[in-house]
Design a protein around this motif. Structure first.
Motif, mmCIF file in Angstrom:
data_model
loop_
_atom_site.group_PDB
_atom_site.id
_atom_site.type_symbol
_atom_site.label_atom_id
_atom_site.label_comp_id
_atom_site.label_asym_id
_atom_site.label_seq_id
_atom_site.Cartn_x
_atom_site.Cartn_y
_atom_site.Cartn_z
ATOM 1 N N LYS A 110 0.832 -1.203 0.000
ATOM 2 C CA LYS A 110 0.000 0.000 0.000
ATOM 3 C C LYS A 110 0.868 1.257 0.000
ATOM 4 O O LYS A 110 0.587 2.223 -0.718
ATOM 5 C CB LYS A 110 -0.926 0.003 1.216
ATOM 6 C CG LYS A 110 -1.865 1.212 1.225
ATOM 7 C CD LYS A 110 -2.799 1.181 2.385
ATOM 8 C CE LYS A 110 -3.786 2.298 2.410
ATOM 9 N NZ LYS A 110 -3.387 3.559 1.874
ATOM 10 N N ASP A 111 1.946 1.244 0.816
ATOM 11 C CA ASP A 111 2.859 2.379 0.822
ATOM 12 C C ASP A 111 3.452 2.602 -0.568
ATOM 13 O O ASP A 111 3.550 3.734 -1.051
ATOM 14 C CB ASP A 111 4.000 2.162 1.824
ATOM 15 C CG ASP A 111 3.527 2.165 3.267
ATOM 16 O OD1 ASP A 111 2.473 2.766 3.538
ATOM 17 O OD2 ASP A 111 4.228 1.573 4.116
ATOM 18 N N ARG A 113 2.179 1.744 -3.467
ATOM 19 C CA ARG A 113 1.154 2.282 -4.376
ATOM 20 C C ARG A 113 0.929 3.763 -4.116
ATOM 21 O O ARG A 113 0.745 4.546 -5.055
ATOM 22 C CB ARG A 113 -0.155 1.507 -4.197
ATOM 23 C CG ARG A 113 -0.090 0.102 -4.746
ATOM 24 C CD ARG A 113 -1.439 -0.594 -4.646
ATOM 25 N NE ARG A 113 -1.278 -2.011 -4.903
ATOM 26 C CZ ARG A 113 -1.627 -2.967 -4.068
ATOM 27 N NH1 ARG A 113 -2.188 -2.670 -2.910
ATOM 28 N NH2 ARG A 113 -1.435 -4.221 -4.384
ATOM 29 N N ASP A 114 0.913 4.146 -2.845
ATOM 30 C CA ASP A 114 0.748 5.569 -2.509
ATOM 31 C C ASP A 114 1.903 6.407 -3.057
ATOM 32 O O ASP A 114 1.698 7.516 -3.567
ATOM 33 C CB ASP A 114 0.642 5.763 -0.997
ATOM 34 C CG ASP A 114 -0.659 5.220 -0.423
ATOM 35 O OD1 ASP A 114 -1.615 5.024 -1.215
ATOM 36 O OD2 ASP A 114 -0.728 4.991 0.809
ATOM 37 N N GLU A 117 1.438 6.655 -6.792
ATOM 38 C CA GLU A 117 0.320 7.551 -7.082
ATOM 39 C C GLU A 117 0.735 9.008 -6.868
ATOM 40 O O GLU A 117 0.392 9.881 -7.661
ATOM 41 C CB GLU A 117 -0.858 7.204 -6.178
ATOM 42 C CG GLU A 117 -2.115 7.991 -6.480
ATOM 43 C CD GLU A 117 -3.251 7.573 -5.575
ATOM 44 O OE1 GLU A 117 -3.896 8.458 -5.010
ATOM 45 O OE2 GLU A 117 -3.484 6.344 -5.444
#
Length: 129
Positions: A110-111, A113-114, A117
């Motif tokens: 998730k980190d 992907r953030d 992004e």
């Protein structure tokens, strides 16, 4: 009064031993001359020292008898450090918040992907201009 005792009395260093170590590392000068811990200071002397990534400049106004309270420090010294130096320190603190905390471990999916992004958002803003 000795320079190590003076800087301890006006609360720039927590202990005299810390002042002594700073003197040994040539971080403290009195009137432009590198000072040993036993260097005597007198009123109107200009002390320059590096602490917490700031080169501070103070002028001795008076010599205290003992360590003074925080409210009384201004009676014994005049701080001549330019305000830009403090602004630079604040900028350094803000830039350090950008990085991951120590001990946080590796980034999770998730980190990652953030982060990707966030990078894509910057590119799209540049492409608009």
């Amino acid at each position: 009064m000795r320079i190590d005792k003076y800087l301890w009395c006006v609360r720039y260093y927590k202990t005299r031993n810390m002042v002594t170590e700073a003197c040994k590392k040539n971080h403290i000068t009195v009137n432009g001359i590198v000072a040993k811990p036993s260097k005597e200071v007198f009123p109107t002397d200009k002390i320059t020292f590096r602490k917490d990534q700031i080169t501070q400049i103070i002028t001795v106004l008076d010599i205290p008898d003992n360590r003074v309270g925080a409210k009384l420090v201004d009676m014994y010294r005049k701080n001549e450090t330019p305000p830009e130096v403090y602004a630079h320190l604040e900028l350094l603190k803000l830039s350090k918040e950008h990085y991951r905390k120590t001990g946080a471990g590796r980034p999770t999916k998730k980190d990652r992907r953030d982060i990707d992004e966030f990078g894509n958002e910057i590119k799209t803003e540049d492409e608009i201009e």
